[in-house]
Design a protein around this motif. Structure first.
Motif, PDB file in Angstrom:
ATOM      1  N   VAL A  42       9.417   1.715   6.721  1.00 29.07           N
ATOM      2  CA  VAL A  42       8.375   1.733   7.754  1.00 29.07           C
ATOM      3  C   VAL A  42       7.360   2.836   7.455  1.00 29.07           C
ATOM      4  CG1 VAL A  42       7.925   2.138  10.211  1.00 29.07           C
ATOM      5  CG2 VAL A  42       9.823   0.675   9.522  1.00 29.07           C
ATOM      6  N   MET A  43       7.855   3.992   6.988  1.00 31.90           N
ATOM      7  CA  MET A  43       6.948   5.092   6.634  1.00 31.90           C
ATOM      8  C   MET A  43       6.004   4.669   5.509  1.00 31.90           C
ATOM      9  SD  MET A  43       9.447   8.437   6.781  1.00 31.90           S
ATOM     10  CE  MET A  43       8.213   9.579   6.173  1.00 31.90           C
ATOM     11  N   ASN A  44       6.544   3.988   4.511  1.00 33.22           N
ATOM     12  CA  ASN A  44       5.717   3.532   3.386  1.00 33.22           C
ATOM     13  C   ASN A  44       4.641   2.547   3.852  1.00 33.22           C
ATOM     14  OD1 ASN A  44       7.031   5.128   1.499  1.00 33.22           O
ATOM     15  ND2 ASN A  44       8.469   3.510   0.905  1.00 33.22           N
ATOM     16  N   VAL A  45       5.024   1.641   4.749  1.00 31.09           N
ATOM     17  CA  VAL A  45       4.049   0.675   5.282  1.00 31.09           C
ATOM     18  C   VAL A  45       2.950   1.419   6.048  1.00 31.09           C
ATOM     19  CG1 VAL A  45       3.752  -1.159   6.991  1.00 31.09           C
ATOM     20  CG2 VAL A  45       5.642  -1.274   5.349  1.00 31.09           C
ATOM     21  N   LYS A  46       3.334   2.372   6.879  1.00 29.27           N
ATOM     22  CA  LYS A  46       2.348   3.128   7.666  1.00 29.27           C
ATOM     23  C   LYS A  46       1.443   3.965   6.760  1.00 29.27           C
ATOM     24  CE  LYS A  46       4.514   3.355  12.167  1.00 29.27           C
ATOM     25  NZ  LYS A  46       3.456   2.951  13.070  1.00 29.27           N
ATOM     26  N   ILE A  47       2.003   4.529   5.701  1.00 31.75           N
ATOM     27  CA  ILE A  47       1.184   5.313   4.759  1.00 31.75           C
ATOM     28  C   ILE A  47       0.185   4.403   4.060  1.00 31.75           C
ATOM     29  CG2 ILE A  47       1.277   6.597   2.572  1.00 31.75           C
ATOM     30  CD1 ILE A  47       3.932   7.848   3.626  1.00 31.75           C
ATOM     31  N   GLN A  48       0.638   3.214   3.655  1.00 33.28           N
ATOM     32  CA  GLN A  48      -0.282   2.262   3.019  1.00 33.28           C
ATOM     33  C   GLN A  48      -1.389   1.847   3.981  1.00 33.28           C
ATOM     34  OE1 GLN A  48       2.282  -0.909   1.680  1.00 33.28           O
ATOM     35  NE2 GLN A  48       2.493  -0.029  -0.382  1.00 33.28           N
ATOM     36  N   GLN A  49      -1.025   1.582   5.223  1.00 32.19           N
ATOM     37  CA  GLN A  49      -2.031   1.205   6.227  1.00 32.19           C
ATOM     38  C   GLN A  49      -3.036   2.334   6.426  1.00 32.19           C
ATOM     39  OE1 GLN A  49       0.384   0.273   9.633  1.00 32.19           O
ATOM     40  NE2 GLN A  49       0.685  -1.878   9.026  1.00 32.19           N
ATOM     41  N   LEU A  50      -2.557   3.556   6.472  1.00 32.05           N
ATOM     42  CA  LEU A  50      -3.419   4.719   6.641  1.00 32.05           C
ATOM     43  C   LEU A  50      -4.379   4.858   5.466  1.00 32.05           C
ATOM     44  CD1 LEU A  50      -3.897   7.104   8.585  1.00 32.05           C
ATOM     45  CD2 LEU A  50      -2.292   8.437   7.202  1.00 32.05           C
ATOM     46  N   GLN A  51      -3.845   4.686   4.251  1.00 34.13           N
ATOM     47  CA  GLN A  51      -4.683   4.784   3.058  1.00 34.13           C
ATOM     48  C   GLN A  51      -5.732   3.670   3.043  1.00 34.13           C
ATOM     49  OE1 GLN A  51      -1.666   4.696   0.008  1.00 34.13           O
ATOM     50  NE2 GLN A  51      -1.560   6.942  -0.129  1.00 34.13           N
ATOM     51  N   GLN A  52      -5.339   2.464   3.427  1.00 37.10           N
ATOM     52  CA  GLN A  52      -6.294   1.351   3.454  1.00 37.10           C
ATOM     53  C   GLN A  52      -7.381   1.579   4.486  1.00 37.10           C
ATOM     54  OE1 GLN A  52      -3.772  -2.052   4.093  1.00 37.10           O
ATOM     55  NE2 GLN A  52      -3.201  -2.226   1.922  1.00 37.10           N
ATOM     56  N   SER A  53      -6.997   2.104   5.635  1.00 33.21           N
ATOM     57  CA  SER A  53      -8.015   2.348   6.657  1.00 33.21           C
ATOM     58  C   SER A  53      -8.959   3.471   6.229  1.00 33.21           C
ATOM     59  CB  SER A  53      -7.374   2.656   8.012  1.00 33.21           C
ATOM     60  OG  SER A  53      -6.718   3.900   7.977  1.00 33.21           O
ATOM     61  N   GLN A  54      -8.448   4.471   5.523  1.00 26.80           N
ATOM     62  CA  GLN A  54      -9.300   5.551   5.006  1.00 26.80           C
ATOM     63  C   GLN A  54     -10.264   5.014   3.944  1.00 26.80           C
ATOM     64  OE1 GLN A  54      -6.491   8.527   3.698  1.00 26.80           O
ATOM     65  NE2 GLN A  54      -6.424   9.535   5.702  1.00 26.80           N
ATOM     66  N   GLN A  55      -9.756   4.136   3.071  1.00 36.96           N
ATOM     67  CA  GLN A  55     -10.623   3.544   2.045  1.00 36.96           C
ATOM     68  C   GLN A  55     -11.689   2.672   2.693  1.00 36.96           C
ATOM     69  OE1 GLN A  55      -7.849   1.496  -0.496  1.00 36.96           O
ATOM     70  NE2 GLN A  55      -7.440   3.305  -1.767  1.00 36.96           N
ATOM     71  N   ALA A  56     -11.289   1.919   3.710  1.00 32.05           N
ATOM     72  CA  ALA A  56     -12.247   1.050   4.395  1.00 32.05           C
ATOM     73  C   ALA A  56     -13.322   1.883   5.081  1.00 32.05           C
ATOM     74  CB  ALA A  56     -11.519   0.173   5.409  1.00 32.05           C
ATOM     75  N   SER A  57     -12.933   3.011   5.693  1.00 32.86           N
ATOM     76  CA  SER A  57     -13.925   3.849   6.373  1.00 32.86           C
ATOM     77  C   SER A  57     -14.838   4.533   5.349  1.00 32.86           C
ATOM     78  CB  SER A  57     -13.259   4.872   7.290  1.00 32.86           C
ATOM     79  OG  SER A  57     -12.489   5.784   6.532  1.00 32.86           O
ATOM     80  N   GLN A  58     -14.312   4.840   4.178  1.00 37.75           N
ATOM     81  CA  GLN A  58     -15.153   5.429   3.126  1.00 37.75           C
ATOM     82  C   GLN A  58     -16.140   4.402   2.615  1.00 37.75           C
ATOM     83  OE1 GLN A  58     -12.413   6.880   0.186  1.00 37.75           O
ATOM     84  NE2 GLN A  58     -12.078   8.833   1.220  1.00 37.75           N
ATOM     85  N   MET A  59     -15.718   3.145   2.507  1.00 38.88           N
ATOM     86  CA  MET A  59     -16.613   2.087   2.043  1.00 38.88           C
ATOM     87  C   MET A  59     -17.718   1.847   3.062  1.00 38.88           C
ATOM     88  SD  MET A  59     -15.134  -0.666  -0.250  1.00 38.88           S
ATOM     89  CE  MET A  59     -13.952  -0.512  -1.522  1.00 38.88           C
TER      90      MET A  59
END
Length: 155
Positions: free
Chosen positions: A132-149
């Motif tokens: 679950v931690m890995n999934v949440k970390i991936q989601q966090l990274q994706q949302s950060q990348q999306a906000s940077q884009m």
């Protein structure tokens, strides 16, 4: 009360993982200690096989410490003093002593068997928390990348 792991925040999951690590360490240590005591009883039971009529009167070394011995003679091959715990010793014949050590080994085996499932359950829970931690970390990274884009496309 069951808690859905996906409802927990990353810091809460990290705390849960730390708690599970501590519980796993405790259970593993407990099993290890029980196995050490169990081995001691097995060795004591096996040592009783030396006590037979053929060895009566033979000389042997009696340990005073783990590295100091004195010579002795085996006079009584039918009775031993058994440490029954908390500094109490009971004179028993060889057969009763073997039965005593067998009961102790059986008891410890049952205790180990009771702890094993709990340890396996803790390992499974820890693995679920990590997933679950890995999934949440991936989601966090994706949302950060999306906000940077989004930030770079506006510029």
């Amino acid at each position: 009360m069951a808690v859905n792991l996906t409802d927990l925040s990353l810091p809460q999951l990290e705390g849960l993982k730390t708690q599970l690590d501590q519980e796993i360490e405790f259970l593993t240590s407990s099993i290890g200690q029980l196995k050490v005591v169990q081995t001691k009883y097995v060795e004591a039971k096996d040592s009783l096989n030396v006590l037979n009529k053929n060895n009566e009167g033979k000389e042997l070394l009696v340990p005073l410490t783990s590295s100091m011995y004195v010579p002795g003679t085996l006079n009584d091959v039918e009775h031993v003093l058994v440490d029954v715990g908390t500094g109490y010793y009971v004179e028993k014949n060889v057969g009763d002593s073997k039965a005593f050590f067998k009961r102790k080994v059986d008891f410890l085996t049952k205790q180990i068997e009771k702890i094993q499932p709990a340890l396996q359950e803790k390992h499974a829970m820890k693995q679920a928390v990590i997933e679950v931690m890995n999934v949440k970390i991936q989601q966090l990274q994706q949302s950060q990348q999306a906000s940077q884009m989004v930030g770079t496309t506006k510029a």
